[in-house]
Design an enzyme around this catalytic site. Structure first.
Site: not given
Length: 287
Positions: A98, A238, A265
């Site tokens: 991320s 996601d 995610h």
């Protein structure tokens, strides 16, 4: 580790004397802490590979200064560079999840570091604009009640109302993580100092409104500078949608993409065994 008058907490598992290249992990957020990366401990135990994780400044067991001017990408890049020097890591594999993937991309594109044997971009992004567009596309798939609550919060720029908070939690549970239960590993259940200020200042109030210092993050056209072998990973549900992932893959010179069919995610949490198998093979192939 001392850094700019503050302290950065780091944690190393595996065998530092191993002939295997260390894997350095960059957590998300900003401000999410290293905790979820403790799910990589078994990989270190099974392979002997040293794995380095740390709490970026602003969260966890690292210093959390009361200075909003700090929460810039350049500061976190400087911290990563300092960590490599402090721990004597001339050659590494680098995994960023991320925001951590954004950090890895900025580091690789703007600083052209030496010794990155491979890059793993986990559920990340190369464009804040595309990310926001895709989050809003997924919001349009939510219930009318949740859509209305989010739209109202955005219109009023008030992200404190109960209806909005409920809707945002629904969105994050669907596409990010949670809820945490008693059956989850201890490292997920453990309390932690989340870097809320770092997140709000650098990113924004939520995943779909990048308004902070990273709002102008646009690196798609610069991905060509990442010449190392690169593994992109993401989940079908996601925040990093298939379009976000493919946009990166199409521009990376030496990219492979693994899409995990039952993940959100954090595929290394949702499909830990499959993820670690893929990662173990990838690292062995690029040592």
């Amino acid at each position: 580790m001392p850094f700019n008058g503050y302290q950065t907490y780091y944690r190393i598992v595996g065998d530092r004397q191993s002939n295997k290249t260390p894997l350095v992990l960059l957590h998300g957020g900003p401000g999410s802490t290293h905790n979820y990366f403790e799910g990589f401990d078994d990989l270190a135990a099974q392979t002997g590979r040293p794995i380095v994780m740390y709490d970026q400044l602003g969260c966890g067991r690292s210093s959390i200064p009361d200075d909003d001017q700090l929460w810039q990408a350049a500061m976190w890049v400087a911290e990563l560079r300092a960590l490599r020097t402090y721990l004597d890591l001339p050659e590494i594999h680098l995994l960023g999840q991320s925001w951590g993937g954004m950090l890895a991309i900025i580091y690789g594109c703007d600083y052209r570091p030496q010794g990155i044997k491979s890059l793993i971009l986990a559920s990340t992004l190369s464009s804040a604009r595309l990310w926001a567009q895709e989050q809003h596309r997924m919001i349009r798939l939510m219930s009318p009640v949740d859509q209305s609550a989010i739209a109202t919060a955005e219109r009023l720029q008030d992200f404190t109302g109960a209806a909005y908070l409920t809707a945002n939690q629904h969105f994050m549970t669907q596409h990010a993580s949670g809820p945490i239960t008693a059956d989850d590993p201890e490292f997920l259940r453990r309390s932690k100092r989340v870097g809320t200020t770092a997140y709000n200042v650098a990113w924004g109030p939520n995943e779909y409104n990048p308004t902070g210092t990273l709002a102008d993050y646009e690196y798609t056209d610069r991905l060509q500078y990442l010449q190392m072998p690169t593994l992109v990973t993401s989940g079908t549900d996601d925040l990093c949608t298939p379009l976000v992932a493919k946009t990166m893959v199409d521009q990376l010179p030496h990219a492979t993409w693994t899409l995990f069919p039952r993940s959100r995610h954090m595929a290394f949490i949702d499909e830990n065994t499959a993820y670690m198998t893929r990662l173990r093979h990838w690292l062995a192939a690029h040592d």
